[in-house]
Design a protein around this motif. Sequence first.
Motif, PDB file in Angstrom:
ATOM      1  N   PRO A   1      -4.789   6.263   5.919  1.00 30.46           N
ATOM      2  CA  PRO A   1      -5.588   6.442   4.790  1.00 30.46           C
ATOM      3  C   PRO A   1      -5.453   7.862   4.183  1.00 30.46           C
ATOM      4  CG  PRO A   1      -6.868   7.135   6.678  1.00 30.46           C
ATOM      5  CD  PRO A   1      -5.549   6.323   6.929  1.00 30.46           C
ATOM      6  N   SER A   2      -4.756   8.704   4.394  1.00 33.70           N
ATOM      7  CA  SER A   2      -4.408   9.719   3.764  1.00 33.70           C
ATOM      8  C   SER A   2      -3.074   9.565   2.626  1.00 33.70           C
ATOM      9  CB  SER A   2      -3.980  10.882   4.596  1.00 33.70           C
ATOM     10  OG  SER A   2      -2.970  10.675   5.521  1.00 33.70           O
ATOM     11  N   GLY A   3      -2.462   8.558   2.717  1.00 38.76           N
ATOM     12  CA  GLY A   3      -1.144   8.327   1.843  1.00 38.76           C
ATOM     13  C   GLY A   3      -1.258   7.017   1.255  1.00 38.76           C
ATOM     14  N   ALA A   4      -2.090   6.176   1.743  1.00 43.41           N
ATOM     15  CA  ALA A   4      -1.982   4.825   1.028  1.00 43.41           C
ATOM     16  C   ALA A   4      -3.398   4.324   0.195  1.00 43.41           C
ATOM     17  CB  ALA A   4      -1.620   3.834   2.118  1.00 43.41           C
ATOM     18  N   LYS A   5      -3.140   3.792  -0.632  1.00 44.21           N
ATOM     19  CA  LYS A   5      -4.357   3.006  -1.386  1.00 44.21           C
ATOM     20  C   LYS A   5      -3.803   1.656  -2.049  1.00 44.21           C
ATOM     21  CE  LYS A   5      -3.472   5.368  -5.795  1.00 44.21           C
ATOM     22  NZ  LYS A   5      -3.797   6.004  -7.002  1.00 44.21           N
ATOM     23  N   VAL A   6      -4.712   0.759  -2.613  1.00 40.97           N
ATOM     24  CA  VAL A   6      -4.157  -0.369  -2.988  1.00 40.97           C
ATOM     25  C   VAL A   6      -4.653  -0.022  -4.762  1.00 40.97           C
ATOM     26  CG1 VAL A   6      -4.908  -1.764  -1.258  1.00 40.97           C
ATOM     27  CG2 VAL A   6      -6.592  -1.588  -2.886  1.00 40.97           C
ATOM     28  N   SER A   7      -3.444  -0.707  -5.188  1.00 40.44           N
ATOM     29  CA  SER A   7      -3.708  -0.795  -6.768  1.00 40.44           C
ATOM     30  C   SER A   7      -3.094  -2.024  -7.442  1.00 40.44           C
ATOM     31  CB  SER A   7      -2.891   0.461  -7.340  1.00 40.44           C
ATOM     32  OG  SER A   7      -1.709   0.174  -7.075  1.00 40.44           O
TER      33      SER A   7
ATOM     34  N   SER B   1      -0.290   0.980  -2.375  1.00 44.09           N
ATOM     35  CA  SER B   1       0.601   1.993  -3.261  1.00 44.09           C
ATOM     36  C   SER B   1       0.659   3.268  -2.347  1.00 44.09           C
ATOM     37  CB  SER B   1      -0.290   2.312  -4.514  1.00 44.09           C
ATOM     38  OG  SER B   1       0.347   3.347  -5.074  1.00 44.09           O
ATOM     39  N   ILE B   2       1.976   3.694  -1.979  1.00 47.00           N
ATOM     40  CA  ILE B   2       2.259   5.039  -1.056  1.00 47.00           C
ATOM     41  C   ILE B   2       2.231   6.049  -2.065  1.00 47.00           C
ATOM     42  CG2 ILE B   2       3.585   5.928   0.925  1.00 47.00           C
ATOM     43  CD1 ILE B   2       2.056   3.350   1.319  1.00 47.00           C
ATOM     44  N   LYS B   3       1.634   7.255  -1.500  1.00 48.19           N
ATOM     45  CA  LYS B   3       1.839   8.537  -1.991  1.00 48.19           C
ATOM     46  C   LYS B   3       2.580   9.303  -1.299  1.00 48.19           C
ATOM     47  CE  LYS B   3      -0.512  12.079  -4.802  1.00 48.19           C
ATOM     48  NZ  LYS B   3      -1.725  12.651  -5.395  1.00 48.19           N
ATOM     49  N   TRP B   4       4.079   9.366  -1.513  1.00 52.58           N
ATOM     50  CA  TRP B   4       5.102   9.665  -0.654  1.00 52.58           C
ATOM     51  C   TRP B   4       4.826  11.364  -0.190  1.00 52.58           C
ATOM     52  CZ3 TRP B   4       7.509   6.395   1.910  1.00 52.58           C
ATOM     53  CH2 TRP B   4       7.815   5.049   1.634  1.00 52.58           C
ATOM     54  N   ILE B   5       4.632  12.233  -1.395  1.00 52.87           N
ATOM     55  CA  ILE B   5       4.441  13.394  -0.936  1.00 52.87           C
ATOM     56  C   ILE B   5       3.519  13.651   0.280  1.00 52.87           C
ATOM     57  CG2 ILE B   5       2.702  14.105  -2.525  1.00 52.87           C
ATOM     58  CD1 ILE B   5       4.274  16.548  -3.389  1.00 52.87           C
ATOM     59  N   ASN B   6       2.658  12.724   0.446  1.00 51.08           N
ATOM     60  CA  ASN B   6       1.496  13.045   1.491  1.00 51.08           C
ATOM     61  C   ASN B   6       1.850  12.144   2.554  1.00 51.08           C
ATOM     62  OD1 ASN B   6      -0.414  12.891  -1.289  1.00 51.08           O
ATOM     63  ND2 ASN B   6      -0.091  14.667  -0.135  1.00 51.08           N
TER      64      ASN B   6
END
Lengths: 133, 288
Positions: B248-254, B266-271
């Motif tokens: 949950p700290s680095g993935a969301k849906v878009s 959608s993956i936030k790679w820096i996190n």
Amino acid sequence: MKQTNLFGKDVYQDEEGEKKYTSKIEAPIYEPKNKKPHILELCNKSKTHQLIREIGSSKLSYEEKTFLVDAARRHNVFNYEKIADYYAHSNPEMQHLMERSALVIIDFGKAIEYGYVRLCDEISKQYLEEYAE
Amino acid sequence: MQNKDFCVFILTHGRPDNVITYKTLKKCGYTGRIYFVVDNEDKTTDRYIRNFGKENVKVFDKKAFADKIDEGNNFDDRRTTTHARNASFEIARDLGITYFIQLDDDYVKFDYRINGAGEYPKDKFMTRTKLDQIFDSLLNFYKSINAESIAISQGGDWIGGFADSWKFKRKCMNSFICSTGREFQFAGGLNEDVNTYTILGNRGKLFITIPFVSLTQAQTQSQAGGMSNIYKLSGTYIKSFYTVMMHPSGAKVSMMNTTNSRLHHSIKWINTTPMIIAEKYKKENTCE
């Protein structure tokens, strides 16, 4: 003739006027910044704190609250760029423990960097052989 | 293949007469070993054996593997490649093979994404005869680094053409090159590849997608058998949320705005993935 495209890539036109997309082959090895960030910048806990506040004000049992607090820490958002910056400016003891916790990946002996360039060369040669035949 | 300690596992279900990947591998010059990984809930197992030979079809107990992992749901629905991926390690060990690549059963081609001049190829892409050499090169790279897995890029990574750089991505999808000596577990009933590279990547395990070659799948939701039914049932809506649940700290849906708009992870790679840094930044501990 050299131009730069929308993505900041170098675009060359050869003698026949065809565009070619080129780029330096490199593995994404992070270059830490010169400045050591503050330790509080490494992890954003705002969502975690919000959840813990809600858990704290609930009427659940101690065990249930403890479990939910553990689960809430999954929402800690680590900034791995800042963590790498911090690592580069830390003392050996801190570095050792950061490595133990896999907060950075060290490219020992440039195995990743050199191996990746070699792989690129090989695939590039295979293309050349395939389409020269 | 120069590497004799290697094989291909084609993970397949319900398509004994239409294993596209098998034909593609042969067409592109792969001469190494190929095994078909089929689950014991597949009603077409006998036909796989008839088509490819008993020695080449490896049947695993799907329920037994499902019981070993966190599927991320309580649906009791095992229509997933997760268990075949996890079973591959055990199958490889039984065969005495150290290295293997997991391939889905619907690849129509493999392409070069870099030409002989180190550029993005303008018109000629397809690998025609050199797949042995390509797999050898990939495997040699994998052997030389401490990665859990590496994979080749997918057609979808190249939508829009060459827009980024030759830097590799910290993900693995579809074509996992693995080793029995670096076993890891795939997690989640759906989206298991993304779940795995985010959960384990977050803990410092290295997953890499190589951009110099790519594979192309037959269009999802258009092929009978395989995972098509479950994707048709829910689109990618449910699938995408597995990764949010697990990381949950680095993935969301878009919204993925392609021809058929759909929700996607959608993956936030820096996190998500710790940075790779040069050894020169590691300080020597001078204290005994």
